[in-house]
Scaffold this motif. Structure first.
Motif, PDB file in Angstrom:
ATOM      1  N   SER A  79       0.843  -1.194   0.000  1.00 11.34           N
ATOM      2  CA  SER A  79       0.000   0.000   0.000  1.00 11.34           C
ATOM      3  C   SER A  79       0.878   1.243   0.000  1.00 11.34           C
ATOM      4  O   SER A  79       1.858   1.308   0.733  1.00 11.34           O
ATOM      5  N   THR A  80       0.536   2.212  -0.823  1.00 10.31           N
ATOM      6  CA  THR A  80       1.325   3.447  -0.848  1.00 10.31           C
ATOM      7  C   THR A  80       0.830   4.450   0.191  1.00 10.31           C
ATOM      8  O   THR A  80       1.369   5.540   0.294  1.00 10.31           O
ATOM      9  N   GLN A  81      -0.205   4.083   0.950  1.00  7.82           N
ATOM     10  CA  GLN A  81      -0.848   5.033   1.865  1.00  7.82           C
ATOM     11  C   GLN A  81      -0.475   4.811   3.327  1.00  7.82           C
ATOM     12  O   GLN A  81      -0.937   5.543   4.192  1.00  7.82           O
ATOM     13  N   ASP A  82       0.311   3.756   3.622  1.00  9.19           N
ATOM     14  CA  ASP A  82       0.607   3.456   5.018  1.00  9.19           C
ATOM     15  C   ASP A  82       2.097   3.581   5.279  1.00  9.19           C
ATOM     16  O   ASP A  82       2.887   2.824   4.728  1.00  9.19           O
ATOM     17  N   ASP A  84       5.591   4.386   8.066  1.00  5.24           N
ATOM     18  CA  ASP A  84       6.107   3.975   9.364  1.00  5.24           C
ATOM     19  C   ASP A  84       5.714   4.949  10.468  1.00  5.24           C
ATOM     20  O   ASP A  84       5.700   4.589  11.641  1.00  5.24           O
ATOM     21  N   THR A  87      -0.623   7.265   9.812  1.00  5.42           N
ATOM     22  CA  THR A  87      -1.668   6.805   8.896  1.00  5.42           C
ATOM     23  C   THR A  87      -2.585   7.994   8.629  1.00  5.42           C
ATOM     24  O   THR A  87      -2.921   8.724   9.555  1.00  5.42           O
ATOM     25  N   VAL A  88      -2.974   8.166   7.363  1.00  3.18           N
ATOM     26  CA  VAL A  88      -3.765   9.334   6.980  1.00  3.18           C
ATOM     27  C   VAL A  88      -5.186   8.896   6.614  1.00  3.18           C
ATOM     28  O   VAL A  88      -5.368   7.962   5.834  1.00  3.18           O
ATOM     29  N   LEU A  89      -6.176   9.564   7.186  1.00  2.41           N
ATOM     30  CA  LEU A  89      -7.574   9.333   6.851  1.00  2.41           C
ATOM     31  C   LEU A  89      -8.073  10.551   6.105  1.00  2.41           C
ATOM     32  O   LEU A  89      -8.056  11.656   6.637  1.00  2.41           O
ATOM     33  N   ASP A  92     -13.846  12.718   1.547  1.00  3.77           N
ATOM     34  CA  ASP A  92     -14.227  12.986   0.160  1.00  3.77           C
ATOM     35  C   ASP A  92     -13.976  14.455  -0.125  1.00  3.77           C
ATOM     36  O   ASP A  92     -14.359  15.313   0.674  1.00  3.77           O
ATOM     37  N   TYR A 109      -2.284   2.301  17.854  1.00  6.80           N
ATOM     38  CA  TYR A 109      -2.924   3.446  17.190  1.00  6.80           C
ATOM     39  C   TYR A 109      -4.188   3.037  16.446  1.00  6.80           C
ATOM     40  O   TYR A 109      -5.094   3.853  16.220  1.00  6.80           O
ATOM     41  N   ARG A 110      -4.276   1.772  16.043  1.00  9.01           N
ATOM     42  CA  ARG A 110      -5.449   1.317  15.283  1.00  9.01           C
ATOM     43  C   ARG A 110      -6.732   1.371  16.109  1.00  9.01           C
ATOM     44  O   ARG A 110      -7.835   1.375  15.560  1.00  9.01           O
ATOM     45  N   ARG A 117     -12.115   7.776  11.703  1.00  7.92           N
ATOM     46  CA  ARG A 117     -12.678   7.653  10.352  1.00  7.92           C
ATOM     47  C   ARG A 117     -14.004   8.396  10.256  1.00  7.92           C
ATOM     48  O   ARG A 117     -14.314   9.000   9.241  1.00  7.92           O
ATOM     49  N   ARG A 118     -14.785   8.308  11.329  1.00  2.00           N
ATOM     50  CA  ARG A 118     -16.090   8.991  11.328  1.00  2.00           C
ATOM     51  C   ARG A 118     -15.880  10.501  11.353  1.00  2.00           C
ATOM     52  O   ARG A 118     -16.659  11.245  10.753  1.00  2.00           O
ATOM     53  N   ALA A 121     -14.780  11.519   7.801  1.00  2.00           N
ATOM     54  CA  ALA A 121     -15.874  11.463   6.815  1.00  2.00           C
ATOM     55  C   ALA A 121     -16.688  12.747   6.795  1.00  2.00           C
ATOM     56  O   ALA A 121     -17.384  13.031   5.816  1.00  2.00           O
ATOM     57  N   LYS A 130       1.937   7.332  14.517  1.00  2.00           N
ATOM     58  CA  LYS A 130       2.457   6.100  15.125  1.00  2.00           C
ATOM     59  C   LYS A 130       3.622   6.519  16.016  1.00  2.00           C
ATOM     60  O   LYS A 130       4.670   6.928  15.510  1.00  2.00           O
TER      61      LYS A 130
ATOM     62  N   ASP B 108      -1.452  -5.833  -0.947  1.00  2.00           N
ATOM     63  CA  ASP B 108      -1.661  -5.421   0.447  1.00  2.00           C
ATOM     64  C   ASP B 108      -3.108  -4.925   0.598  1.00  2.00           C
ATOM     65  O   ASP B 108      -3.522  -3.990  -0.094  1.00  2.00           O
ATOM     66  N   ALA B 111      -4.149  -1.223   0.701  1.00  2.00           N
ATOM     67  CA  ALA B 111      -4.186  -0.382  -0.495  1.00  2.00           C
ATOM     68  C   ALA B 111      -5.624  -0.048  -0.912  1.00  2.00           C
ATOM     69  O   ALA B 111      -5.845   0.872  -1.697  1.00  2.00           O
ATOM     70  N   ASP B 241      -4.504   1.636  -4.068  1.00  2.00           N
ATOM     71  CA  ASP B 241      -3.361   2.540  -3.888  1.00  2.00           C
ATOM     72  C   ASP B 241      -2.127   1.706  -3.624  1.00  2.00           C
ATOM     73  O   ASP B 241      -1.667   1.586  -2.488  1.00  2.00           O
TER      74      ASP B 241
END
Lengths: 274, 274
Positions: A79-82, A84, A87-89, A92, A109-110, A117-118, A121, A130, B108, B111, B241
């Motif tokens: 994944s190119t979005q995660d 070290d 993490t970016v949320l 739209d 962190y998860r 996320r809410r 949104a 992290k 992954d 992604a 991604d």
């Protein structure tokens, strides 16, 4: 001569899976555990087949190589979005504001992603840090994380528990940060005179760690127009999804109801900044 | 006697970090890498201090134990929302419909989260499957994953590329599934006679793997009223991604624009089911 060849094949059988593990660490550890088991099994089997004296020479030299081939093929696309460090949320469309969020001490962190996320949104970009050793104060400055998102018009920083303390330090380090959102937290530094800061403090009525008394006692460290929100019946561990925390208070509401309030209060805080 | 004590301390120095690693595998590997480094350093330092003959006996027996103490304290609280077999993205409020999503082969699963989060935010519960070896067809049935969410009134299954093939098999295995959402994919099974199925096929105009021709050639395997959506200028790797995929077509649109369309088409498909 043959012995040397056997040792070379054995070394490759152990070395190739190890290299694949290091190169694919993020996706491999995030994914289904079967992949890690397969890497270990192929390494062990290849070494054993190559070095066992009763394996015929042709088999000792070819079978381990045959076993390695599927490993190369299966190496995942990452994944190119995660990253070290965060993490970016994303919402739209173009974000109305951004929030850098520091998790509480020792918390995965998860555990904050479902609530954040809410928040995201509703039109906000949220960067979840992290932390090294999951201790927010070891993470240092977050200006670099904000600089990666020039499309964000205005930034707040926030955090849960010790993460809120780290957010207070961010606010002092970077005068361009306009908002502070504390979840069950209070600053250790005096932020009362920090120019241009809008602060929001959301805490639980039944929190056993950051008690309402703690929040009241440190009120003078925050700007005079800070907005305080009490979540009725909520405890410290309701600010994330990480189960119960020993030493916490006794809740008199449900986790779901408390989180509904925390999300709504956070959205209101970011909306007030935007 | 002293030698035995040194060996016991050395064994604890190696064993305690190993046990902590296994017990905390999920949060430790998902988090900042510093924690894994610390576990390794403490294990190595403890063994060396305990066994090095020139360490004074009192130090050899106490220092490793002192080093282990912070590791026990730092063991993270795990997120209760992240499992070995799937990640769940929840909307605000009660979901209007659910989507079980199978990632493409060797990709992954993370992604797909940025796009699927945007789908979830529109009122849908999305279950992203972690496939064994990242190969969707090895994952078996997903009925159990759906059964964990009785609040979902109607289910669709979907997937990218090989994940869409797995989704087709889900549809045949479970007659209660009402929708099929293919991303750059086509079924290998004949689903044209599957009663009560509403199918949606979203594919890229410039896809080098699942070409428009492939989609046209397999159209008779889907119900007659299947809705087909072509994403102008999009390639195979725009459905996630994970960077570029060697062998893919040449895009004539941006990733962001293509993903906007894919999200909107998916939301429209789920809305039609709800």
């Amino acid at each position: 001569m043959l012995n040397i060849a056997r040792w070379v094949v054995a070394a490759a059988s152990a070395g190739v899976p190890l290299v694949l593990l290091v190169l694919g660490w993020g996706p491999l550890t995030a994914g289904h555990p079967a992949h890690l088991v397969l890497l270990g099994v192929v390494a062990a089997a290849g070494v054993a087949i190559a070095l066992w004296r009763r394996t015929p020479a042709w088999l000792a030299l070819t079978l381990p190589v045959v076993l390695l081939a599927p490993l190369l093929y299966l190496q995942p696309f990452a994944s190119t979005q995660d990253g070290d460090d965060a993490t970016v949320l994303r919402p739209d469309g173009t974000p109305k504001a951004g929030l850098v969020f520091h998790p509480g001490a020792r918390v995965d962190y998860r555990a904050y992603l479902p609530m954040l996320r809410r928040v995201a949104a509703q039109g906000f970009l949220v960067v979840v840090v992290k932390e090294p050793l999951n201790i927010a104060l070891l993470g240092g400055d977050t200006a670099d994380l904000r600089a990666e998102h020039p499309e964000v018009p205005v930034w707040a920083v926030g955090g849960h528990s010790l993460g809120g303390v780290a957010a207070g330090k961010d606010v002092l380090a970077d005068p361009s940060v306009r908002g502070l959102v504390l979840w069950a937290s209070y600053p250790v530094d005096d932020l009362s005179g920090r120019a241009g800061l809008r602060a929001f403090s959301i805490h639980g009525e039944r929190d056993g760690f950051t008690t309402p008394q703690d929040v009241a006692d440190t009120r003078n460290r925050l700007p005079a127009d800070t907005r305080f929100e009490v979540v009725p019946g909520a405890v410290h561990a309701f600010f994330g999804d990480y189960g119960d925390q020993p030493g916490d208070g006794e809740p008199t509401t449900s986790r779901a109801e408390a989180q509904e309030r925390i999300v709504a209060d956070t959205v209101a805080a970011l909306t007030a900044l935007a």
